[in-house]
Design a protein around this motif. Structure first.
Motif, mmCIF file in Angstrom:
data_model
loop_
_atom_site.group_PDB
_atom_site.id
_atom_site.type_symbol
_atom_site.label_atom_id
_atom_site.label_comp_id
_atom_site.label_asym_id
_atom_site.label_seq_id
_atom_site.Cartn_x
_atom_site.Cartn_y
_atom_site.Cartn_z
ATOM 1 N N ASP A 66 0.829 -1.205 0.000
ATOM 2 C CA ASP A 66 0.000 0.000 0.000
ATOM 3 C C ASP A 66 0.864 1.255 0.000
ATOM 4 O O ASP A 66 2.059 1.216 0.320
ATOM 5 N N HIS A 241 -16.864 -10.296 14.904
ATOM 6 C CA HIS A 241 -16.908 -9.408 13.738
ATOM 7 C C HIS A 241 -15.798 -9.775 12.761
ATOM 8 O O HIS A 241 -14.919 -10.582 13.064
ATOM 9 N N GLU A 242 -15.859 -9.142 11.597
ATOM 10 C CA GLU A 242 -14.840 -9.311 10.566
ATOM 11 C C GLU A 242 -14.348 -7.936 10.157
ATOM 12 O O GLU A 242 -15.147 -7.032 9.870
ATOM 13 N N ALA A 243 -13.048 -7.712 10.155
ATOM 14 C CA ALA A 243 -12.453 -6.434 9.765
ATOM 15 C C ALA A 243 -11.989 -6.518 8.320
ATOM 16 O O ALA A 243 -11.256 -7.434 7.950
ATOM 17 N N THR A 244 -12.428 -5.573 7.505
ATOM 18 C CA THR A 244 -12.058 -5.529 6.087
ATOM 19 C C THR A 244 -11.216 -4.289 5.830
ATOM 20 O O THR A 244 -11.623 -3.174 6.171
ATOM 21 N N LYS A 245 -10.074 -4.493 5.240
ATOM 22 C CA LYS A 245 -9.182 -3.375 4.931
ATOM 23 C C LYS A 245 -9.829 -2.435 3.921
ATOM 24 O O LYS A 245 -10.429 -2.869 2.941
ATOM 25 N N LEU A 246 -9.725 -1.123 4.173
ATOM 26 C CA LEU A 246 -10.301 -0.133 3.264
ATOM 27 C C LEU A 246 -9.496 -0.089 1.967
ATOM 28 O O LEU A 246 -8.269 0.007 1.988
ATOM 29 N N SER A 247 -10.198 -0.139 0.850
ATOM 30 C CA SER A 247 -9.545 0.014 -0.452
ATOM 31 C C SER A 247 -9.268 1.485 -0.702
ATOM 32 O O SER A 247 -9.833 2.372 -0.048
ATOM 33 N N ARG A 250 -12.491 3.236 -1.590
ATOM 34 C CA ARG A 250 -13.336 3.552 -0.443
ATOM 35 C C ARG A 250 -12.775 4.726 0.355
ATOM 36 O O ARG A 250 -13.521 5.594 0.835
ATOM 37 N N SER A 341 -16.102 -2.467 -5.048
ATOM 38 C CA SER A 341 -15.120 -1.667 -4.315
ATOM 39 C C SER A 341 -15.653 -0.304 -3.895
ATOM 40 O O SER A 341 -14.989 0.418 -3.159
#
Length: 467
Positions: A66, A241-247, A250, A341
């Motif tokens: 990133d 919960h589930e954590a999703t990395k921000l694209s 986003r 996305s």
């Protein structure tokens, strides 16, 4: 000679991106036009093509990385016949090595009899060895460093101690006639750097020059200011919960919409529009276009109606800047499309003058490629106004956020059967609510009302948009 492959700027607003995936590996032969990587920008995921031919000698940035800055080296390309292993070795070095092309050699006539400036251990260069290393950050990249005249003597302080100064500072001091012993250094450990010498005038040897580092010293003497505490992350409840990395997409949506609501004063105007005439015309047109494989949607016709209305009311087809109001001569409509996305707005250019069949064909192609992250920057950047249709989800009315720097966005709800009054009679019609969000800095309420009125009339009497 090896070539650095650098992180490209794939959009005008791109400052950094994510190297999502490498499509080549070390040792692969590439030629101009080959797809080498997929890069996630602040708008979409795009393919990165090779410009030069050669062999991928070294991949410097692994896929999935990133925040890779635009212009940063991401790989090394070796030219045909070049030893890839030697390229890899030099790529690992943090300090650039001088080459024949940029460092004069002792065999040159001008340097005959002088010590090799690239060898700190050569006779005559011993005193410069430490300075050359510590000052590399200041002197690196200046083409005149390699061919600069060596300083004839090393200045010393009044107590016999050696003056600490970078080679660049010594050269400038020699050119300006500045006595380094009379200059206070602002660099590490009191070292004299370029800024100190440039701020000092020529003075006789032994005279005290103005202290160029006085402001820095005064600042250092003042009590340090504690940095502002960083914002604490939101506390996550103790719930599975589930954590999703921000694209990157986003992140950009979040930043731009926050800026829009904070900086753009929105005014909202809503009208109810009867759709019966438009639905009837759509059915007739689709019947006649069936042989061409074209099927118009209601949204295609609303895009056309908004484009024509903006040209009829040019006061709303505008963009606000700090010192100018830009009025556009045509209507390029950005259409909100939901993708995995995030939201993206491909543009139907010249929507006011294009045929409905052309708008329909273009919209289907743009929407499909938007969902696959295959849009080109020019296909989603720009536009003079936007439209967002949530009718397919059963939403009857909503207020949309303006997409800066545009001046307005139209939010379209679902058509539904509602009771209406026709003269003295009560009837039923298919009615849709449409809300315009306007930038009140650029568009007055009366002008916004004129646009909403023109849009309603074009939808309720749709042959007008085809004339």
């Amino acid at each position: 000679m090896s070539i650095e492959i650098k992180m490209p700027a794939l959009s005008p607003t791109m400052e950094e991106g994510t190297l999502a995936k490498w499509l080549v590996k070390e040792g692969d032969q590439v030629k101009s036009g080959d797809i080498m990587a997929e890069i996630e920008t602040d708008k979409a995921t795009m393919e990165f093509e090779a410009v030069d031919e050669g062999i991928i000698a070294k991949i410097l940035v692994p896929e999935g990385t990133d925040n890779v800055k635009v212009g940063a080296a991401i790989a090394i390309l070796a030219e045909e016949g070049e030893d890839a292993s030697s390229v890899e070795t030099s790529a690992k070095s943090d300090t650039p090595r001088p080459t024949k092309s940029d460092t004069p050699q002792p065999t040159d006539p001008e340097f005959k009899g002088r010590p090799d400036p690239s060898d700190p251990n050569a006779k005559g260069n011993e005193g410069e060895k430490v300075e050359r290393t510590e000052a590399s950050a200041e002197d690196h990249g200046r083409p005149d460093n390699a061919g600069a005249e060596p300083t004839p003597a090393t200045p010393s302080g009044g107590d016999g101690s050696r003056v600490k100064a970078s080679p660049l500072a010594r050269r400038i001091a020699a050119e300006k006639g500045v006595d380094l012993a009379a200059v206070s250094g602002s660099g590490p450990n009191g070292r004299i750097v370029k800024a100190d010498v440039e701020g000092a005038g020529a003075v006789p040897s032994g005279a005290k020059a103005p202290d160029a580092a006085a402001p820095a010293k005064a600042e250092a003497a003042s009590p340090p200011v504690a940095p502002a505490p960083a914002a604490k992350p939101a506390a996550i409840p103790d719930v599975p919960h589930e954590a999703t990395k921000l694209s990157n997409v986003r992140k950009t949506i979040a930043r731009r919409l926050t800026e829009s609501k904070q900086q753009v004063p929105h005014i909202y105007l809503t009208v109810d529009v009867r759709l019966d005439a438009l639905l009837k015309l759509r059915a007739e047109l689709n019947q006649s276009l069936e042989g061409r494989g074209v099927k118009l949607s209601v949204n295609d016709m609303l895009v056309k109606a908004l484009g024509v209305a903006l040209v009829q009311v040019p006061a709303c087809n505008v963009m606000f800047t700090p010192d100018q109001l830009i009025t556009f001569a045509r209507a390029d409509i950005s259409v909100a499309v939901s993708t995995p996305s995030g939201l993206i707005t491909p543009i139907i250019k010249e929507a006011d003058s294009r045929s409905l069949s052309s708008i329909s064909t273009a919209m289907k192609d743009l929407a499909a490629r938007a969902r696959d992250n295959k849009l080109k920057p020019e296909e989603y950047q720009g536009g003079t106004a936007s439209i967002s249709n949530m009718g397919m989800f059963g939403i009857t009315q909503f207020d949309a956020v303006i997409n800066p720097p545009q001046g307005m966005i139209l939010a379209v709800g679902a058509g539904e059967k509602r009771p209406v009054v026709n003269g003295d009679e009560l009837g039923v019609a298919t009615v849709m609510s449409a809300t315009g969000s306007f930038d009140h800095r650029a568009i007055d309420g009366a002008d916004g009302a004129q646009l909403m009125k023109a849009f309603r009339e074009l939808v309720e009497r749709p042959l007008g948009m085809l004339a």
